[in-house]
Motif scaffolding. Sequence first.
Motif, PDB file in Angstrom:
ATOM      1  N   ALA A 124       0.826  -1.208   0.000  1.00  4.60           N
ATOM      2  CA  ALA A 124       0.000   0.000   0.000  1.00  4.60           C
ATOM      3  C   ALA A 124       0.861   1.258   0.000  1.00  4.60           C
ATOM      4  CB  ALA A 124      -0.941  -0.014   1.204  1.00  4.60           C
ATOM      5  N   ALA A 125       1.963   1.228   0.770  1.00  2.00           N
ATOM      6  CA  ALA A 125       2.849   2.389   0.822  1.00  2.00           C
ATOM      7  C   ALA A 125       3.508   2.644  -0.535  1.00  2.00           C
ATOM      8  CB  ALA A 125       3.922   2.174   1.890  1.00  2.00           C
ATOM      9  N   VAL A 126       3.923   1.586  -1.205  1.00  2.00           N
ATOM     10  CA  VAL A 126       4.534   1.729  -2.528  1.00  2.00           C
ATOM     11  C   VAL A 126       3.516   2.273  -3.523  1.00  2.00           C
ATOM     12  CG1 VAL A 126       5.531   0.470  -4.470  1.00  2.00           C
ATOM     13  CG2 VAL A 126       6.292  -0.024  -2.138  1.00  2.00           C
ATOM     14  N   LEU A 127       2.289   1.735  -3.490  1.00  2.00           N
ATOM     15  CA  LEU A 127       1.245   2.214  -4.386  1.00  2.00           C
ATOM     16  C   LEU A 127       0.939   3.687  -4.135  1.00  2.00           C
ATOM     17  CD1 LEU A 127      -0.939   1.628  -6.521  1.00  2.00           C
ATOM     18  CD2 LEU A 127      -2.458   0.965  -4.651  1.00  2.00           C
ATOM     19  N   ALA A 128       0.805   4.059  -2.847  1.00  4.00           N
ATOM     20  CA  ALA A 128       0.527   5.460  -2.513  1.00  4.00           C
ATOM     21  C   ALA A 128       1.677   6.364  -2.934  1.00  4.00           C
ATOM     22  CB  ALA A 128       0.269   5.584  -1.013  1.00  4.00           C
ATOM     23  N   GLY A 129       2.910   5.896  -2.717  1.00  5.47           N
ATOM     24  CA  GLY A 129       4.067   6.701  -3.085  1.00  5.47           C
ATOM     25  C   GLY A 129       4.179   6.900  -4.585  1.00  5.47           C
ATOM     26  N   LEU A 130       3.982   5.835  -5.345  1.00  7.88           N
ATOM     27  CA  LEU A 130       4.054   5.945  -6.805  1.00  7.88           C
ATOM     28  C   LEU A 130       2.915   6.803  -7.347  1.00  7.88           C
ATOM     29  CD1 LEU A 130       5.014   2.271  -7.791  1.00  7.88           C
ATOM     30  CD2 LEU A 130       6.506   4.290  -7.797  1.00  7.88           C
ATOM     31  N   GLY A 131       1.716   6.639  -6.770  1.00 11.30           N
ATOM     32  CA  GLY A 131       0.596   7.458  -7.203  1.00 11.30           C
ATOM     33  C   GLY A 131       0.834   8.932  -6.921  1.00 11.30           C
ATOM     34  N   ALA A 132       1.369   9.213  -5.725  1.00  7.92           N
ATOM     35  CA  ALA A 132       1.670  10.604  -5.382  1.00  7.92           C
ATOM     36  C   ALA A 132       2.748  11.168  -6.295  1.00  7.92           C
ATOM     37  CB  ALA A 132       2.113  10.692  -3.926  1.00  7.92           C
ATOM     38  N   LEU A 133       3.782  10.378  -6.562  1.00  8.55           N
ATOM     39  CA  LEU A 133       4.880  10.843  -7.415  1.00  8.55           C
ATOM     40  C   LEU A 133       4.389  11.118  -8.830  1.00  8.55           C
ATOM     41  CD1 LEU A 133       7.879  11.458  -7.571  1.00  8.55           C
ATOM     42  CD2 LEU A 133       8.303   9.021  -8.002  1.00  8.55           C
ATOM     43  N   LEU A 134       3.522  10.265  -9.353  1.00  8.49           N
ATOM     44  CA  LEU A 134       2.988  10.454 -10.699  1.00  8.49           C
ATOM     45  C   LEU A 134       2.198  11.764 -10.780  1.00  8.49           C
ATOM     46  CD1 LEU A 134       2.600   9.320 -13.543  1.00  8.49           C
ATOM     47  CD2 LEU A 134       0.601   8.071 -12.695  1.00  8.49           C
ATOM     48  N   GLY A 135       1.372  12.019  -9.756  1.00 10.44           N
ATOM     49  CA  GLY A 135       0.623  13.263  -9.751  1.00 10.44           C
ATOM     50  C   GLY A 135       1.505  14.479  -9.555  1.00 10.44           C
ATOM     51  N   LEU A 136       2.502  14.357  -8.697  1.00 11.74           N
ATOM     52  CA  LEU A 136       3.374  15.492  -8.403  1.00 11.74           C
ATOM     53  C   LEU A 136       4.209  15.910  -9.607  1.00 11.74           C
ATOM     54  CD1 LEU A 136       4.523  14.488  -4.822  1.00 11.74           C
ATOM     55  CD2 LEU A 136       3.415  16.655  -5.421  1.00 11.74           C
ATOM     56  N   ILE A 137       4.613  14.959 -10.422  1.00 10.85           N
ATOM     57  CA  ILE A 137       5.422  15.298 -11.595  1.00 10.85           C
ATOM     58  C   ILE A 137       4.645  16.252 -12.506  1.00 10.85           C
ATOM     59  CG2 ILE A 137       6.380  14.346 -13.726  1.00 10.85           C
ATOM     60  CD1 ILE A 137       7.207  11.886 -12.043  1.00 10.85           C
ATOM     61  N   THR A 138       3.355  15.971 -12.699  1.00 12.59           N
ATOM     62  CA  THR A 138       2.519  16.873 -13.490  1.00 12.59           C
ATOM     63  C   THR A 138       2.390  18.228 -12.809  1.00 12.59           C
ATOM     64  OG1 THR A 138       1.257  15.004 -14.366  1.00 12.59           O
ATOM     65  CG2 THR A 138       0.247  17.175 -14.535  1.00 12.59           C
ATOM     66  N   LEU A 139       2.213  18.218 -11.487  1.00 17.66           N
ATOM     67  CA  LEU A 139       2.029  19.470 -10.755  1.00 17.66           C
ATOM     68  C   LEU A 139       3.303  20.310 -10.726  1.00 17.66           C
ATOM     69  CD1 LEU A 139      -0.162  18.254  -7.759  1.00 17.66           C
ATOM     70  CD2 LEU A 139      -0.883  19.472  -9.819  1.00 17.66           C
TER      71      LEU A 139
END
Length: 433
Positions: A276-291
């Motif tokens: 879950a932590a890896v999924l949350a981290g990757l999801g956050a990183l994917l969104g942050l790159i766009t931001l």
Amino acid sequence: MAQPPVPRRVLGGFDATTVGIGSIIGAGAFVVFGPAAAAAGVLLPLAVVIAGFLAYCNATAAAVLAAAQAPPTGADASGREQLGWWAAAVAGWGLLTGRLAACAAAALTVGLHVAPGSERPVAVAAVVALLIVNRFGITRSVLVTRVVIALVLPVLAFVVVVGFASPAAAGSGAVTGPVGVGGVLQGAALALFAFAGYSRIARMGEEVREPHRNIPAVIVGALGVTTVLYLLLSVSLLEALGPLALAETTTPLRDLVGGAAGDGSDGVLDTVVRGAAVLAGLGALLGLITLVGRAGHGLVRNGDLPHALAQVPVRDSVGRDSVARNPLPWITDLVIAAVVVVLVLTTDVVTAISLASLGILVHSAVINIAALTLGGRRWYWPRWLNAVGAVGCVALALALPWPQVLAMLAVLAAGVLLHALGRQGGRGVDRAG
């Protein structure tokens, strides 16, 4: 510069609240409670409540500014129209710095849960991989957000149950860290990182049906659910691990389930939490790159960064255009990757969280001050919320460790200097206003 397509209003109140919760809950939930406990000690729950309330103040300020845009653009608020270019420069540099540091924190969260002790190489690999993915136009859409929330939220809720069901740790009432006003404020500043996605809610006005009615409800609902969840997590972690042990870990949820199962780090529960932590981290990183690209575009418009780094804004939430090739210049991806990799290699996750929180606080302080200047407000967004938000952002920023505060001040000073040089040289995509 071409204007982005206007997203269709496809989200109802429930869907928008779900997206809001998914935008907030991310990597921070898995790493932030340890550093926050090191500062606030047994008063960690109070720090979480303060962070949640300040996030609400900041989200309402951003929503007030977004509602005042004519026409609405969905872009990050800068306060330029209300406070001028200098305030926009400070807000923009705070936002960009905070998001770059948040990328590093999310990547390190992935590394800590994939290969503890070798987290930096894993974090660098995650950054490079997701930048390549983003290069092909795959961004964090509503669908991705729903998948993340559907898999991560039940794990966090289960950890709360495990924590309360576990025997109280020895010394669970002990005091650690500079407990007091300073410690609580520092803990709240660090805990704010776990709420960082609240700014996403304020930009949903173009995508939500009946935004004047639904956006305020989404802010209350998403932040209310998240604050209650984090409050329960903080209490259960304090009870199960004790403040001393909690303050010494950067993977508190793993420590809790490992201790509860009595099987160290090799149990099924541990594997679930790590996943879950890896999924949350990757999801956050994917969104942050766009931001990060969005924040950089704001600085290009302000004349603080070269036009070669300009971004063509694309729809990044509903996801209708997510199959299109990323229109960012390739040089932008290289710059983002280089800065984030340097942060990953030279800082730890606690420092990255501190810098990310500082960026959030600097940007939000400007936004709250800008929102104070606006009239024609609805009753549920009173001015006093913006006043409390501005004072709270400054207080929490000054409570963070001084090395990080001084580093942020240096970045802001450099940004103001670049802005002055840009104004003299006539740089900037848009000088109107």
